[in-house]
Design a protein around this motif. Structure first.
Motif, PDB file in Angstrom:
ATOM      1  N   LEU A 108     -10.099 -24.878  33.418  1.00  0.00           N
ATOM      2  CA  LEU A 108      -9.190 -24.113  32.566  1.00  0.00           C
ATOM      3  C   LEU A 108      -8.149 -23.336  33.366  1.00  0.00           C
ATOM      4  O   LEU A 108      -7.030 -23.122  32.899  1.00  0.00           O
ATOM      5  CB  LEU A 108      -9.992 -23.136  31.698  1.00  0.00           C
ATOM      6  CG  LEU A 108     -10.812 -23.752  30.563  1.00  0.00           C
ATOM      7  CD1 LEU A 108     -11.840 -22.739  30.050  1.00  0.00           C
ATOM      8  CD2 LEU A 108      -9.907 -24.205  29.420  1.00  0.00           C
ATOM      9  N   PHE A 109      -8.505 -22.900  34.565  1.00  0.00           N
ATOM     10  CA  PHE A 109      -7.655 -21.978  35.315  1.00  0.00           C
ATOM     11  C   PHE A 109      -6.374 -22.631  35.822  1.00  0.00           C
ATOM     12  O   PHE A 109      -5.286 -22.060  35.720  1.00  0.00           O
ATOM     13  CB  PHE A 109      -8.427 -21.389  36.498  1.00  0.00           C
ATOM     14  CG  PHE A 109      -7.608 -20.424  37.321  1.00  0.00           C
ATOM     15  CD1 PHE A 109      -7.236 -19.194  36.800  1.00  0.00           C
ATOM     16  CD2 PHE A 109      -7.197 -20.753  38.605  1.00  0.00           C
ATOM     17  CE1 PHE A 109      -6.478 -18.309  37.534  1.00  0.00           C
ATOM     18  CE2 PHE A 109      -6.434 -19.874  39.351  1.00  0.00           C
ATOM     19  CZ  PHE A 109      -6.071 -18.643  38.821  1.00  0.00           C
ATOM     20  N   GLY A 110      -6.442 -23.804  36.376  1.00  0.00           N
ATOM     21  CA  GLY A 110      -5.270 -24.439  36.979  1.00  0.00           C
ATOM     22  C   GLY A 110      -5.090 -24.024  38.427  1.00  0.00           C
ATOM     23  O   GLY A 110      -6.031 -23.594  39.092  1.00  0.00           O
ATOM     24  N   SER A 111      -3.849 -24.103  38.931  1.00  0.00           N
ATOM     25  CA  SER A 111      -3.548 -23.737  40.318  1.00  0.00           C
ATOM     26  C   SER A 111      -2.342 -22.800  40.339  1.00  0.00           C
ATOM     27  O   SER A 111      -1.313 -23.108  39.728  1.00  0.00           O
ATOM     28  CB  SER A 111      -3.238 -24.979  41.160  1.00  0.00           C
ATOM     29  OG  SER A 111      -4.333 -25.865  41.161  1.00  0.00           O
ATOM     30  N   PRO A 112      -2.426 -21.688  41.071  1.00  0.00           N
ATOM     31  CA  PRO A 112      -1.300 -20.747  41.123  1.00  0.00           C
ATOM     32  C   PRO A 112      -0.152 -21.298  41.964  1.00  0.00           C
ATOM     33  O   PRO A 112      -0.329 -22.202  42.786  1.00  0.00           O
ATOM     34  CB  PRO A 112      -1.918 -19.504  41.761  1.00  0.00           C
ATOM     35  CG  PRO A 112      -3.072 -20.013  42.547  1.00  0.00           C
ATOM     36  CD  PRO A 112      -3.591 -21.196  41.812  1.00  0.00           C
ATOM     37  N   GLY A 113       1.042 -20.751  41.754  1.00  0.00           N
ATOM     38  CA  GLY A 113       2.210 -21.132  42.530  1.00  0.00           C
ATOM     39  C   GLY A 113       2.768 -19.947  43.294  1.00  0.00           C
ATOM     40  O   GLY A 113       2.217 -18.843  43.266  1.00  0.00           O
ATOM     41  N   ARG A 114       3.873 -20.178  44.027  1.00  0.00           N
ATOM     42  CA  ARG A 114       4.544 -19.105  44.779  1.00  0.00           C
ATOM     43  C   ARG A 114       6.051 -19.221  44.563  1.00  0.00           C
ATOM     44  O   ARG A 114       6.589 -20.317  44.368  1.00  0.00           O
ATOM     45  CB  ARG A 114       4.256 -19.218  46.283  1.00  0.00           C
ATOM     46  CG  ARG A 114       2.806 -19.314  46.665  1.00  0.00           C
ATOM     47  CD  ARG A 114       2.006 -18.081  46.375  1.00  0.00           C
ATOM     48  NE  ARG A 114       2.451 -16.900  47.115  1.00  0.00           N
ATOM     49  CZ  ARG A 114       1.832 -15.724  47.063  1.00  0.00           C
ATOM     50  NH1 ARG A 114       0.754 -15.583  46.294  1.00  0.00           N
ATOM     51  NH2 ARG A 114       2.275 -14.702  47.759  1.00  0.00           N
ATOM     52  N   LYS A 115       6.719 -18.089  44.581  1.00  0.00           N
ATOM     53  CA  LYS A 115       8.175 -18.092  44.473  1.00  0.00           C
ATOM     54  C   LYS A 115       8.782 -17.071  45.427  1.00  0.00           C
ATOM     55  O   LYS A 115       8.169 -16.049  45.750  1.00  0.00           O
ATOM     56  CB  LYS A 115       8.620 -17.809  43.038  1.00  0.00           C
ATOM     57  CG  LYS A 115       8.247 -16.449  42.494  1.00  0.00           C
ATOM     58  CD  LYS A 115       8.712 -16.290  41.059  1.00  0.00           C
ATOM     59  CE  LYS A 115       8.261 -14.940  40.479  1.00  0.00           C
ATOM     60  NZ  LYS A 115       8.716 -14.747  39.082  1.00  0.00           N
ATOM     61  N   ASP A 116       9.998 -17.365  45.887  1.00  0.00           N
ATOM     62  CA  ASP A 116      10.755 -16.476  46.762  1.00  0.00           C
ATOM     63  C   ASP A 116      11.718 -15.684  45.887  1.00  0.00           C
ATOM     64  O   ASP A 116      12.530 -16.269  45.154  1.00  0.00           O
ATOM     65  CB  ASP A 116      11.525 -17.299  47.798  1.00  0.00           C
ATOM     66  CG  ASP A 116      12.310 -16.414  48.744  1.00  0.00           C
ATOM     67  OD1 ASP A 116      11.674 -15.734  49.560  1.00  0.00           O
ATOM     68  OD2 ASP A 116      13.556 -16.393  48.640  1.00  0.00           O
ATOM     69  N   LEU A 136      -0.797 -21.007  33.819  1.00  0.00           N
ATOM     70  CA  LEU A 136      -1.104 -20.900  32.402  1.00  0.00           C
ATOM     71  C   LEU A 136      -2.481 -21.503  32.151  1.00  0.00           C
ATOM     72  O   LEU A 136      -2.735 -22.660  32.487  1.00  0.00           O
ATOM     73  CB  LEU A 136      -0.049 -21.626  31.572  1.00  0.00           C
ATOM     74  CG  LEU A 136      -0.110 -21.428  30.053  1.00  0.00           C
ATOM     75  CD1 LEU A 136       0.189 -19.977  29.689  1.00  0.00           C
ATOM     76  CD2 LEU A 136       0.857 -22.365  29.348  1.00  0.00           C
ATOM     77  N   ARG A 137      -3.372 -20.721  31.570  1.00  0.00           N
ATOM     78  CA  ARG A 137      -4.744 -21.173  31.339  1.00  0.00           C
ATOM     79  C   ARG A 137      -4.770 -22.234  30.244  1.00  0.00           C
ATOM     80  O   ARG A 137      -4.046 -22.165  29.247  1.00  0.00           O
ATOM     81  CB  ARG A 137      -5.618 -19.980  30.939  1.00  0.00           C
ATOM     82  CG  ARG A 137      -7.115 -20.263  30.962  1.00  0.00           C
ATOM     83  CD  ARG A 137      -7.896 -18.976  30.718  1.00  0.00           C
ATOM     84  NE  ARG A 137      -9.327 -19.188  30.745  1.00  0.00           N
ATOM     85  CZ  ARG A 137     -10.073 -19.179  31.832  1.00  0.00           C
ATOM     86  NH1 ARG A 137      -9.493 -18.969  33.006  1.00  0.00           N
ATOM     87  NH2 ARG A 137     -11.376 -19.388  31.780  1.00  0.00           N
ATOM     88  N   GLY A 138      -5.641 -23.231  30.431  1.00  0.00           N
ATOM     89  CA  GLY A 138      -5.801 -24.271  29.422  1.00  0.00           C
ATOM     90  C   GLY A 138      -6.339 -23.701  28.126  1.00  0.00           C
ATOM     91  O   GLY A 138      -7.101 -22.733  28.114  1.00  0.00           O
ATOM     92  N   ARG A 139      -5.955 -24.310  27.019  1.00  0.00           N
ATOM     93  CA  ARG A 139      -6.441 -23.867  25.712  1.00  0.00           C
ATOM     94  C   ARG A 139      -7.806 -24.493  25.410  1.00  0.00           C
ATOM     95  O   ARG A 139      -8.204 -25.469  26.026  1.00  0.00           O
ATOM     96  CB  ARG A 139      -5.443 -24.237  24.615  1.00  0.00           C
ATOM     97  CG  ARG A 139      -4.064 -23.613  24.825  1.00  0.00           C
ATOM     98  CD  ARG A 139      -3.227 -23.685  23.556  1.00  0.00           C
ATOM     99  NE  ARG A 139      -2.986 -25.065  23.130  1.00  0.00           N
ATOM    100  CZ  ARG A 139      -2.405 -25.388  21.965  1.00  0.00           C
ATOM    101  NH1 ARG A 139      -2.019 -24.430  21.128  1.00  0.00           N
ATOM    102  NH2 ARG A 139      -2.205 -26.643  21.644  1.00  0.00           N
ATOM    103  N   ILE A 140      -8.496 -23.906  24.450  1.00  0.00           N
ATOM    104  CA  ILE A 140      -9.750 -24.480  23.953  1.00  0.00           C
ATOM    105  C   ILE A 140      -9.534 -24.813  22.486  1.00  0.00           C
ATOM    106  O   ILE A 140      -9.197 -23.933  21.683  1.00  0.00           O
ATOM    107  CB  ILE A 140     -10.934 -23.513  24.131  1.00  0.00           C
ATOM    108  CG1 ILE A 140     -11.137 -23.199  25.624  1.00  0.00           C
ATOM    109  CG2 ILE A 140     -12.207 -24.113  23.539  1.00  0.00           C
ATOM    110  CD1 ILE A 140     -12.258 -22.219  25.902  1.00  0.00           C
TER     111      ILE A 140
END
Length: 593
Positions: free
Chosen positions: A185-193, A51-55
């Motif tokens: 702003l971008f953050g870090s992506p995750g992974r799911k099975d 989820l991208r950070g807000r401004i």
């Protein structure tokens, strides 16, 4: 006959034996491998978009936000319940087969319907359940609720394979703070099975690594001040066209300009307006509007995508503040030194005209020269410096451009925008590479009044005036005051100088004793004491199309704000830039007079 029957039975037996042996091989020898293949068919590892950070504005007003959007996607092949889907989504055409040559459609399929209303999502989800060729895609769509400071905030676009290191639907900043603070702003992506059945329906999901949301930015922008600045720029059109009418020139359809409002005590930029602006949602909302986007990107006249607050222009007479400071601080003149503010000056076989030509204005001190923006005062003062009349890089020019750089010219101010230009302060080596005969005295005469080779951004001019207003205590201009939970403290630098009061007195006299007096001074009964400096820059479009500006701080004692108004092709600063500043200041201080 018996032989034929035996042959037939042998063939049948052989075939059955082959099938039996093959079955035994698959069940015994290949069992483990087939089990893995079966697991791979129903288990996939999927990407979790962060989820991208807000401004946010300084008061918490949301300038850039996210919304969860749902799209109906089609992988190709057979599907069911079309009539119901068609009715609910008000569709008129059958789904389009995915374009296999397109990377996005090859992976995700073609879009049947964008932005399905939230209230319809459960019904659509039920209709596509169990259908391998239809599914609901969720994605994050960036929204801009206010459109304030559009060029400064910027906008995003989906990566769509154009940016290395990002997934197809990831949001990437294209301009403004969205671009320059992309990493935060971008953050870090995750992974799911994810486990699905043979119909493609998800039956189990397990997060392997959760996505980490991006950090929100809290800006120094004050929404009220920003809106007032944008409104004041839009309201300058009658002033511009009033000047056009006096010269029988065609009217303009829109103003092109910028306004910066800054707190000189902290460096907080309260407003950074560039006009005309644009609707950032045009770039982020789906389905897209290619025609509207094309209009914005191809408008080479109004350049709505350009942030004029950080573009470089001739600073014109606002640069006389730096010239005055250099003459005083490097002891070329004193506050009591006087030169004639004549109508013109002859040098090098050329008549150099003051703005007042053919009228002379009197015998001026540097305070008078700032207040009345007298060109001939500065020309005489500069020609009187050592080697001032000779070709080559004179000591004064070296001192002038050195001090200009101390004031922040020739380098980006560093407000956190990739679009910010450094402007230009010439160097001797640059001059020798550009001009056949190197630096000539005429170049000096142009430079000291902010014309010729000197370029500066409105942001640089605002920083200069803020430094003067605070007697050399320069607060680093900034747009961002908080990143996530980290609060950023103001940063200060002391610029050495003894004559700040002289510069400020000249700026105050411009408003009290000369033409600006009729608009913002005592003659106009404006209730707030203002100190300012006008600037009018010639350009290639010719007479009637000069760029105009007005830099000011208010109140004159204990300043709360610094203001710089810049209007492209405004013609006369006192007729366009100063009234625009007055309209803003009247609304900002909420005064009637």
């Amino acid at each position: 006959m018996i032989n034929r029957l035996r042959i037939l039975l042998a063939i049948i037996f052989s075939v059955l034996l082959i099938f039996a042996l093959r079955l035994m091989y698959l069940q015994i020898v290949m069992a483990a491998e087939l089990s893995v293949m079966s697991e791979e068919n129903i288990r996939t590892e999927e990407y979790i978009q962060p989820l991208r950070g807000r401004i946010l504005a300084s008061d918490g007003t949301v300038l850039a936000d996210n919304r969860l959007a749902w799209d109906l996607m089609y992988r190709g092949g057979e599907f069911e319940h079309w009539n119901k889907l068609k009715f609910l989504l008000k569709l008129t055409e059958l789904p389009r087969e995915p374009d296999r040559s397109d990377r996005v459609e090859r992976q995700q399929g073609s879009v049947v319907a964008y932005n399905i209303p939230d209230e319809l999502v459960p019904a659509i989800e039920e209709l596509v359940a169990g259908q391998p060729n239809l599914y609901l895609r969720d994605r994050i769509e960036r929204t801009y609720p206010t459109n304030l400071a559009a060029q400064t905030v910027g906008y995003t676009a989906e990566a769509q394979g154009r940016f290395a290191g990002y997934s197809l639907n990831d949001l990437v900043g294209i301009m403004g703070l969205e671009a320059s603070y992309q990493q935060e702003l971008f953050g870090s992506p995750g992974r799911k099975d994810v486990q699905v059945d043979n119909r493609g329906v998800v039956i189990n999901s397990r997060t392997i690594r959760p996505a980490k949301p991006g950090k929100s930015l809290v800006l120094t922008i004050d929404p009220r001040t920003q809106r007032l600045a944008e409104d004041a720029l839009a309201g300058a059109l009658p002033y511009v066209n009033g000047e056009r009418a006096k010269r029988n020139l065609p009217e303009e359809t829109t103003v092109r300009g910028a306004m910066i409002v800054m707190d000189p005590r902290t460096g907080d930029i309260l407003a950074m307006a560039s006009y005309p602006g644009f609707d950032q949602n045009i770039f982020t909302h789906r389905p897209g509007n290619p025609e509207a986007i094309d209009v914005l990107l191809t408008d080479k006249t109004n350049l709505p995508m350009t942030n004029r607050a950080v573009e470089a222009y001739p600073p014109a007479s606002t640069f006389k503040l730096i010239t005055s400071s250099t003459l005083l601080e490097d002891h070329y003149i004193s506050p009591d030194t006087h030169y004639s503010c004549s109508a013109s000056l002859n040098f090098g076989g050329i008549r150099w005209d003051n703005w007042s030509y053919p009228a002379s204005r009197g015998n001026y001190s540097v305070i008078d020269a700032i207040a009345d923006s007298c060109n001939t005062f500065y020309w005489r003062a500069v020609l009187d410096t050592p080697d001032g009349r000779l070709a080559g890089w004179s000591p004064f020019i070296d001192d002038l451009f050195t001090r200009a750089k101390i004031f922040g010219y020739g380098n980006t101010v560093g407000v956190g925008l990739n679009e910010e230009k450094p402007g230009r302060i010439p160097t001797e080596s640059w001059a020798n590479s550009v001009y056949e005969y190197g630096w000539l005295p005429g170049f000096s005469l142009n430079s000291v009044i902010g014309q010729g080779d000197v370029l500066a951004t409105p942001m640089q001019v605002a920083q200069l005036v803020a430094t003067i207003a605070m007697d050399g205590k320069r607060a680093q201009p900034r747009l961002v005051k908080q990143i996530g939970d980290e609060v950023l403290e103001p940063q200060f630098t002391q610029i050495e100088g003894q004559y700040w009061s002289v510069l400020k007195l000249g700026m105050r006299h411009m408003v009290t004793d000369y033409g600006t007096n009729l608009i913002l001074g005592p003659a106009s009964r404006f209730p707030i004491e203002i100190s300012g400096k006008t600037g009018t820059a010639e350009n290639a479009k010719g007479l009637g199309y000069d760029h105009v500006g007005f830099a000011a701080f208010a109140p004159s004692e204990n300043p709360e704000i610094v203001l710089y108004v810049f209007i492209e092709n405004g013609d006369r600063s006192t007729a366009v830039a100063v009234p625009t500043a007055r309209d803003f200041l009247k609304a900002y201080f909420d005064v009637e007079y």
